[in-house]
Design an enzyme around this catalytic site. Sequence first.
Site, PDB file in Angstrom:
ATOM      1  N   LYS A  80     -13.313   5.363   0.399  1.00  0.00           N
ATOM      2  CA  LYS A  80     -13.414   5.506   1.846  1.00  0.00           C
ATOM      3  C   LYS A  80     -14.113   6.796   2.270  1.00  0.00           C
ATOM      4  O   LYS A  80     -14.826   6.797   3.272  1.00  0.00           O
ATOM      5  CB  LYS A  80     -12.055   5.369   2.525  1.00  0.00           C
ATOM      6  CG  LYS A  80     -10.932   6.225   2.008  1.00  0.00           C
ATOM      7  CD  LYS A  80      -9.611   5.825   2.666  1.00  0.00           C
ATOM      8  CE  LYS A  80      -8.451   6.647   2.134  1.00  0.00           C
ATOM      9  NZ  LYS A  80      -8.141   6.335   0.714  1.00  0.00           N
ATOM     10  N   ASN A  96      -8.999  11.339   8.106  1.00  0.00           N
ATOM     11  CA  ASN A  96      -8.420  11.724   6.820  1.00  0.00           C
ATOM     12  C   ASN A  96      -9.385  12.581   6.013  1.00  0.00           C
ATOM     13  O   ASN A  96      -8.987  13.322   5.124  1.00  0.00           O
ATOM     14  CB  ASN A  96      -8.053  10.461   6.027  1.00  0.00           C
ATOM     15  CG  ASN A  96      -7.255  10.753   4.783  1.00  0.00           C
ATOM     16  OD1 ASN A  96      -6.205  11.372   4.838  1.00  0.00           O
ATOM     17  ND2 ASN A  96      -7.753  10.297   3.647  1.00  0.00           N
ATOM     18  N   HIS A 106       0.371   5.249  -3.607  1.00  0.00           N
ATOM     19  CA  HIS A 106       1.337   5.812  -2.660  1.00  0.00           C
ATOM     20  C   HIS A 106       2.594   4.950  -2.535  1.00  0.00           C
ATOM     21  O   HIS A 106       3.190   4.857  -1.449  1.00  0.00           O
ATOM     22  CB  HIS A 106       0.692   5.974  -1.274  1.00  0.00           C
ATOM     23  CG  HIS A 106      -0.553   6.809  -1.288  1.00  0.00           C
ATOM     24  ND1 HIS A 106      -0.564   8.112  -1.727  1.00  0.00           N
ATOM     25  CD2 HIS A 106      -1.837   6.519  -0.941  1.00  0.00           C
ATOM     26  CE1 HIS A 106      -1.792   8.597  -1.632  1.00  0.00           C
ATOM     27  NE2 HIS A 106      -2.578   7.655  -1.174  1.00  0.00           N
TER      28      HIS A 106
END
Length: 449
Positions: free
Chosen positions: A120, A143, A190
């Site tokens: 990303k 982010n 995560h």
Amino acid sequence: MKAQDWKGKKVAIAGAGKTGESLLRFAEERGAQCSLWDTRRLDEADWQRRYPELPLHFGRSFPEDAFLDQDLILCSPGLSPLQPALAAAHRAGIPLWGDIELFAQVARAPVLAITGSNGKSTVTTLVGEMAHAAGLRVAVGGNLGTPALELLPEGDEPELYVLELSSFQLTYCESLRPRAAAILNISPDHLDWHGDLADYVAAKWRIARNMGAGDTLVLPTADPALRDHPALDSDLRIQRFGDGGAGQIADDWLLLHGERLLPITELRIAGRHNQENALAAALLAAAVGIPRAAIVSVLRSFGGLPHRLQWVARKGGVDYYDDSKGTNLGASLRAIEALPKPLVLILGGDAKGADLRPLAAACSGQRGAVLLGKAEDTLAEILTGVLPIRRTGTAGMQECVRQAAALAQPGDRVLLSPACASLDMFTDYQDRGRQFAAAVHALEGDRNA
């Protein structure tokens, strides 16, 4: 509760990092009565100097009832909503918002949003550069780089926002409606934060929850986690990249909507995964009207991001590559696939609850592996008998590189792509990559760069 309703409201800021401070400034500017919370022992004197009237709660776990008297909780992305105090507040009906939710409430220009387990940052940067090349006023962050709230201008807005969004940020967001968005891929990551894979996948899909007619969602052709979802039955324009997609590779060319875009030999970024990143970026850029000439120009010139399959040096006839951004299994599998065998791999760190067993197949036939960090025992169990391994525990990156150099033969490549997070031994993945590069440069041998 919208931004104009905040005056006098009690707002807790959970997390005092870079994003947390941007949340604090946003809330204080709108007249909220704020308090700041962080489990770490931080420099209270510095915070008090900058925010004299701000109540601080640092250096201890949040009591389960800590936020039950608040009107709103603004959460830094590192804090899981499974944390007992946040979970209790959620059960009590208190909103849990993050920076992307606040951004979505006030931003007026179109938003192009990118999420996924891997790639990303590369795709976000590519699309931002394509918008620049087209002459657009574009703001890039989220982010990656600048926090989203700091992208909001005091005067005229940009013509386009390009945001990288993590699953953490999407979990705390309700209102965002991107003009175009991408979910690049899904691999387990995560899981300690989300609780399980299903919650992680659901968080990624939240990028499309408010999208509708006229909006474009870019997805891969081959990822099973991205083949079935209610969003696919909406009025969205779905465009896929990969075999048979609107963006695909055929006869060593990148194709966009059936037309040749660029020979893959003209890409400066290596590996099949980066070819797919290029296709996803091209589809996103085209979806918001960026001309093909700007897309091609950037794809030809873009050399990649630091710590993402970045060549470091050649020492003793061995090339060393820094892929410290390989913080999860999927990223490291792609990096291993991108480079020719045989490799010496540096693996380990905090696996974050992920299943690392697929590394066994990827490591078969490689020269060797050097293991470090919390996941060392798990990796040793998986890889023993697959290839030669060296264990370094917490001895540090210099020892890892020394052991890798001992395993490597001239013509090999040493790849740091740990498949794990870095925080068990390093400040962050950048720190891990910098220490790797420094250790490589300290070796005796041929060329540094």
